[in-house]
Design a protein around this motif. Structure first.
Motif, PDB file in Angstrom:
ATOM      1  N   ALA A   1      44.655  22.271   0.304  1.00  0.00           N
ATOM      2  CA  ALA A   1      45.988  21.555   0.379  1.00  0.00           C
ATOM      3  C   ALA A   1      46.318  20.968   1.729  1.00  0.00           C
ATOM      4  O   ALA A   1      47.135  20.029   1.787  1.00  0.00           O
ATOM      5  CB  ALA A   1      46.983  22.231  -0.150  1.00  0.00           C
ATOM      6  N   ALA A   2      46.074  21.858   2.786  1.00  0.00           N
ATOM      7  CA  ALA A   2      46.329  21.376   4.122  1.00  0.00           C
ATOM      8  C   ALA A   2      45.840  20.114   4.483  1.00  0.00           C
ATOM      9  O   ALA A   2      46.159  19.131   4.918  1.00  0.00           O
ATOM     10  CB  ALA A   2      45.896  22.692   5.134  1.00  0.00           C
ATOM     11  N   ILE A   3      44.271  20.070   4.193  1.00  0.00           N
ATOM     12  CA  ILE A   3      43.505  18.600   4.269  1.00  0.00           C
ATOM     13  C   ILE A   3      44.068  17.572   3.479  1.00  0.00           C
ATOM     14  O   ILE A   3      44.373  16.529   3.789  1.00  0.00           O
ATOM     15  CB  ILE A   3      42.213  18.895   4.203  1.00  0.00           C
ATOM     16  N   GLY A   4      44.450  18.007   2.156  1.00  0.00           N
ATOM     17  CA  GLY A   4      45.134  17.113   1.403  1.00  0.00           C
ATOM     18  C   GLY A   4      46.406  16.646   1.665  1.00  0.00           C
ATOM     19  O   GLY A   4      46.463  15.215   1.734  1.00  0.00           O
ATOM     20  N   ALA A   5      47.148  17.284   2.495  1.00  0.00           N
ATOM     21  CA  ALA A   5      48.401  16.764   2.965  1.00  0.00           C
ATOM     22  C   ALA A   5      48.263  15.819   4.038  1.00  0.00           C
ATOM     23  O   ALA A   5      48.764  14.604   3.962  1.00  0.00           O
ATOM     24  CB  ALA A   5      49.296  17.724   3.441  1.00  0.00           C
ATOM     25  N   ALA A   6      47.231  16.066   4.822  1.00  0.00           N
ATOM     26  CA  ALA A   6      46.830  14.937   5.923  1.00  0.00           C
ATOM     27  C   ALA A   6      46.316  13.822   5.165  1.00  0.00           C
ATOM     28  O   ALA A   6      46.725  12.536   5.658  1.00  0.00           O
ATOM     29  CB  ALA A   6      45.684  15.613   6.967  1.00  0.00           C
ATOM     30  N   MET A   7      45.303  13.826   4.014  1.00  0.00           N
ATOM     31  CA  MET A   7      45.010  12.900   3.731  1.00  0.00           C
ATOM     32  C   MET A   7      45.868  11.800   2.847  1.00  0.00           C
ATOM     33  O   MET A   7      45.864  10.708   2.759  1.00  0.00           O
ATOM     34  CB  MET A   7      43.840  13.051   2.551  1.00  0.00           C
ATOM     35  N   LEU A   8      46.907  12.540   2.338  1.00  0.00           N
ATOM     36  CA  LEU A   8      48.076  11.906   1.675  1.00  0.00           C
ATOM     37  C   LEU A   8      48.610  10.742   2.780  1.00  0.00           C
ATOM     38  O   LEU A   8      48.920   9.693   2.595  1.00  0.00           O
ATOM     39  CB  LEU A   8      49.049  12.902   1.191  1.00  0.00           C
ATOM     40  N   ALA A   9      48.766  11.442   3.991  1.00  0.00           N
ATOM     41  CA  ALA A   9      49.678  10.429   5.147  1.00  0.00           C
ATOM     42  C   ALA A   9      48.795   9.596   5.332  1.00  0.00           C
ATOM     43  O   ALA A   9      49.203   8.402   5.538  1.00  0.00           O
ATOM     44  CB  ALA A   9      50.032  11.756   6.230  1.00  0.00           C
ATOM     45  N   VAL A  10      47.399   9.768   5.769  1.00  0.00           N
ATOM     46  CA  VAL A  10      46.432   8.885   6.211  1.00  0.00           C
ATOM     47  C   VAL A  10      46.371   7.837   5.068  1.00  0.00           C
ATOM     48  O   VAL A  10      46.199   6.703   5.362  1.00  0.00           O
ATOM     49  CB  VAL A  10      45.078   9.524   6.708  1.00  0.00           C
ATOM     50  N   GLY A  11      46.325   8.256   3.977  1.00  0.00           N
ATOM     51  CA  GLY A  11      46.130   7.492   2.664  1.00  0.00           C
ATOM     52  C   GLY A  11      47.411   6.354   2.825  1.00  0.00           C
ATOM     53  O   GLY A  11      47.154   5.264   2.527  1.00  0.00           O
ATOM     54  N   ALA A  12      48.411   6.954   2.894  1.00  0.00           N
ATOM     55  CA  ALA A  12      49.817   6.103   2.839  1.00  0.00           C
ATOM     56  C   ALA A  12      49.635   4.794   3.943  1.00  0.00           C
ATOM     57  O   ALA A  12      50.004   3.865   3.711  1.00  0.00           O
ATOM     58  CB  ALA A  12      50.950   6.915   3.066  1.00  0.00           C
TER      59      ALA A  12
END
Lengths: 243, 102
Positions: free
Chosen positions: A6-17
């Motif tokens: 989830a920690a990496i997922g949160a970062a990916m969410l932001a970079v995806g945005a």
């Protein structure tokens, strides 16, 4: 495990945005931006492709993107059966194979734990990246720059944390460190993607060293991950001892 | 044109991914080369981490990012929880940028 992903997922969410926002700002239609995240699903190649498409070099966008993604072939060769035994799992799992999912999987022992780690990371990170892209497309310029949050440091730090246990093996450590050094040194002069592939050349070290294998567990407590070959060892031993 | 670019990228990328996985079954690799595979994967991931930590567009990434990654590295070494490693690396980098470090 779920929390780690989830920690990496949160970062990916932001970079995806940020990818969504950058692509739309570069003139890509929303459908193309979303399609890229869903069917290409490779962050580095997507950013690069958007830049090259915007610069009017679509052919270069394909070549550069594929060069960047060639590393997935050895990843697949290594993961192999860890995706599951059924054919559909291999075919679907292949699409979910990112650097991070690979790192999460390889950090687990082979067998069921590795398969579970791969699928958990694979599915969650895919959802995070695509949800992020959608947010970015919708929000456009309202999406902040992810470097303000230091997210560009989050990914290498996460990869290193996942790699550390593997680097306890002496052969792996030497090859990985040499490969990382080769990649960093050649990055200024080679096209993107090649330096990382060049790291595989460090496997030749094992051939040079011949069949001389250290006994298992020898010198296993001073892993040295990637970027800092000059790290003072005593401090790290103290760190090990504190556990 | 755009759709062709996206499709070519998608098919090529999926090809790399799937060919590796499917070849894993087909190739009857000898034991010594099976041992090389995880080491090669670790080398690729280490190279990715190192280049992502230090470089940006073929140049130096600036000091804030490697410094943040170093914070994460030290924490990981001390077996800090993974989430802390990631958050601290990002936080340190963000803080250094706030202080004006590139």
């Amino acid at each position: 495990m779920l929390r780690d992903v989830a920690a990496i997922g949160a970062a990916m969410l932001a970079v995806g945005a940020s990818f969504g926002a950058v692509a739309v700002a570069a003139g890509l239609p929303a459908w193309a931006t979303l399609a890229m995240s869903a069917i290409v699903y490779a962050g580095g190649a997507q950013f690069m492709a958007v830049g090259l498409i915007a610069a009017g070099s679509p052919f270069a966008a394909v070549l550069a993107g594929l060069l960047l993604n060639a590393r997935h072939l050895p990843f697949g060769l290594t993961l192999g059966g860890s995706l599951g035994s059924q054919r559909w799992r291999r075919l679907l799992g292949s699409h979910l194979m990112t650097d991070e999912a690979t790192a999460f999987a390889l950090a687990q022992p082979a067998g069921d734990p590795r398969r579970r780690a791969f699928w958990l990371a694979g599915v969650l990170l895919f959802l995070a990246w695509n949800a992020g892209t959608l947010l970015g497309v919708l929000a456009g310029g309202a999406v902040g720059d992810p470097t303000v949050l230091g997210l560009d440091a989050a990914f290498p730090a996460g990869l290193i944390a996942l790699l550390l246990p593997v680097l306890r093996d002496r052969d792996t450590r030497w090859v990985a460190l040499t490969g990382a050094g080769l990649a960093v040194v050649t990055t200024p002069v080679l096209p993107a993607g090649l330096p990382v592939l060049l790291a595989l050349g460090a496997l030749a070290l094992l051939l040079v060293r011949g069949r001389r294998r250290p006994p298992p567990g020898d010198d296993g407590l001073t892993p040295d991950p990637g970027t800092r070959q000059d790290e003072p060892t005593p401090v790290l031993r103290a760190g090990e001892a504190s556990c | 044109m755009l759709i062709a670019v996206i499709l070519a990228l998608a098919v090529g990328t999926y090809g790399f991914r799937a060919v590796g996985v499917l070849l894993h079954d087909r190739l009857d690799l000898p034991e010594w080369s099976r041992r090389l595979l995880p080491i090669g994967a670790a080398a690729l991931l280490a190279a990715l981490a190192a280049t992502a930590a230090l470089t940006e567009a073929a140049g130096f990434a600036g000091w804030a990012r490697p410094a943040g990654v170093l914070v994460g590295l030290v924490l990981a070494w001390r077996r800090a929880p993974f989430v802390l490693v990631v958050v601290a690396a990002a936080g340190a980098t963000a803080l250094l940028r706030l202080l004006g470090l590139p």
